[in-house]
Design a protein around this motif. Structure first.
Motif, PDB file in Angstrom:
ATOM      1  N   LEU A  96       3.480   8.206   6.967  1.00 49.35           N
ATOM      2  CA  LEU A  96       3.074   7.157   7.900  1.00 49.35           C
ATOM      3  C   LEU A  96       2.475   7.763   9.170  1.00 49.35           C
ATOM      4  CD1 LEU A  96       6.041   4.640   7.650  1.00 49.35           C
ATOM      5  CD2 LEU A  96       3.926   4.715   6.317  1.00 49.35           C
ATOM      6  N   GLY A 123       8.841   8.117   7.064  1.00 49.54           N
ATOM      7  CA  GLY A 123       7.964   7.540   6.053  1.00 49.54           C
ATOM      8  C   GLY A 123       8.213   8.121   4.676  1.00 49.54           C
ATOM      9  N   ALA A 176       9.242   4.518   3.427  1.00 45.20           N
ATOM     10  CA  ALA A 176       8.073   3.658   3.619  1.00 45.20           C
ATOM     11  C   ALA A 176       7.964   2.649   2.484  1.00 45.20           C
ATOM     12  CB  ALA A 176       6.802   4.499   3.690  1.00 45.20           C
TER      13      ALA A 176
END
Length: 462
Positions: A314, A132, A136
């Protein structure tokens, strides 16, 4: 990270390398040598027979979704994205797996050395956090986004602290040995990632610490050399954490009394694969104020540093766009494991903007644009804290030009068209004709005038 070992094992990150460190003693150690002949063959990932030894890690959602995380603010990523978002780049994440998430739409399964999955399962929660930070996608409802939000992630699950092999091995306390993954499987994973089509960056947020007397894996060294030198891939690795089981023995910082001493002469602990200095960009951690984090492992191989605390990324347990976490198993997320992906994302930004640069040139650009410490280099932060904006914009003296020269043959322009003299010529000709007629008329009038003068003289006598 402080707290129980189950709180995100950020330093060892699942590499089960059993070594008795013993008494740390400074020994002069040269930079590692590479035997290219020891590179492992590229084979399909496969793991031993394993089982879960504990429940998967739990996460807690972020309270303020709109807040931009401190590391993201510190690196000023908003100013970088108009120039590069990492589009066209694939970053291999060799870690504990990466869960499928709506903010990672381009996630590529790369294989599994832990169990029978495809690389998109993450019981530890570590690899998803790393991925992430790198890539992301941006989302209007949250302040968080990856460094290179248009890059793709290739996930290879290479390690886990929650799985165990089912071969009956026991640890010192009589429990089944913890963790799956070692330097051999890491070497195989690197080779597999290097041969995967389209991979331009490899992130390794895993560290095995061994005493200088313990040697290192020739196969691992050959694998990183193959990726960096043969496949021209930027290999990024975490520097390691002092609060992990394997990396408790630290290398000494720079001694002000001997500022010109060779730092390789005082090494007590090797952090691998970070110590492969010519092939790997090794990343230490800094706090929000820019000071080296207390847990970051120093060493002569440390190249740069990046934020490694107050991490948000995330959430592997919540795949919706707002699924973010900053806490795993009740502990905050921090460590060089999460500093490394900020550098890996920066490498993806550079490779997207300047595709003509080699992997070595990308690493040099990251180092040369970092915010250097007072001494120019430091074993804790290397050449300084990375600056993504400078890395994608700076014109560096002596560097390979960041833009190919644009040149094209230009045709010599035609000369000006000759002026249109027809109106002038007509006017001149007309004027000349009038003058000629007047002249003829004048000449014709001479005899008549003379005759009139003569006749008039004969009739008018006085």
């Amino acid at each position: 990270m402080s707290g129980p070992a189950r709180r995100i094992p950020i330093a060892l990150a699942g590499i089960a390398l059993t070594v008795s460190l013993g008494q740390a003693t400074a020994i002069a150690v040269p930079p590692p040598s590479i035997d290219p002949g020891r590179v492992p063959p590229n084979s399909a990932p496969s793991g031993p027979k394993t089982e879960l030894r504990d429940p998967c890690s739990t996460t807690q959602p972020v309270g303020d979704l709109a807040q931009v995380p401190p590391p993201q603010r510190a690196l000023d990523l908003e100013s970088v994205w108009p120039l590069s978002t990492g589009r066209g780049q694939t970053v291999a994440v060799i870690d504990t797996g990466v869960e499928r998430h709506s903010r990672l739409p381009g996630l590529i399964p790369g294989g599994d050395y832990v169990s029978t999955g495809d690389g998109t399962q993450d019981c530890d929660a570590h690899g998803t956090l790393v991925a992430g930070i790198i890539a992301a996608k941006r989302d209007g409802e949250t302040g968080f986004a990856g460094v290179a939000p248009d890059a793709r992630i290739l996930s290879i699950r290479q390690s886990s602290n929650i799985y165990r092999e089912t071969d009956g091995r026991k640890d010192a306390e009589g429990q089944n040995a913890q963790g799956v993954g070692n330097v051999s499987t890491l070497a195989r994973a690197i080779r597999h990632a290097a041969d995967f089509p389209g991979v331009t960056v490899i992130n390794i947020s895993e560290v095995a610490c061994v005493p200088v007397s313990g040697g290192d894996s020739a196969m691992l060294g050959a694998a990183v050399d193959y990726a960096a030198r043969i496949k021209d891939i930027v290999v990024v690795a975490a520097a390691g954490n002092l609060d992990s089981e394997a990396c408790k023995a630290s290398n000494p910082p720079t001694n002000p009394a001997t500022p010109h001493a060779n730092p390789w002469d005082s090494v007590t602990t090797i952090a691998t694969p970070a110590w492969y200095d010519d092939q790997v960009l090794a990343v230490g951690s800094v706090d929000p104020d820019g000071a080296p984090s207390a847990f970051t492992v120093p060493g002569p191989w440390v190249d740069v540093a990046a934020p490694g605390t107050e991490i948000t990324s995330l959430d592997p347990r919540r795949p919706e766009p707002t699924g973010l976490t900053d806490s795993v198993n009740g502990g905050s997320v921090q460590g060089t494991s999460f500093a490394a992906p900020y550098a890996a994302g920066t490498a993806a930004l550079i490779r997207a903007r300047f595709p003509q640069l080699t992997a070595r040139e990308v690493m040099d650009r990251i180092e040369r644009t970092a915010h250097a410490p007072a001494d120019g280099w430091d074993p804790l932060v290397g050449h300084g804290v990375i600056d993504p904006a400078a890395a994608v914009t700076a014109e560096l003296p002596g560097a390979v030009p960041t833009q190919d020269a644009q040149s094209a043959a230009m045709a010599i322009p035609d000369g000006p068209e000759p002026p249109d003299d027809r109106p002038r010529n007509v006017a001149v000709a007309g004027a000349g004709g009038v003058v000629a007629l007047l002249g003829l008329g004048l000449l014709a009038s001479y005899p008549l005038r003379r005759r009139l003068q003569r006749d008039g003289g004969e009739t008018s006598t006085g």
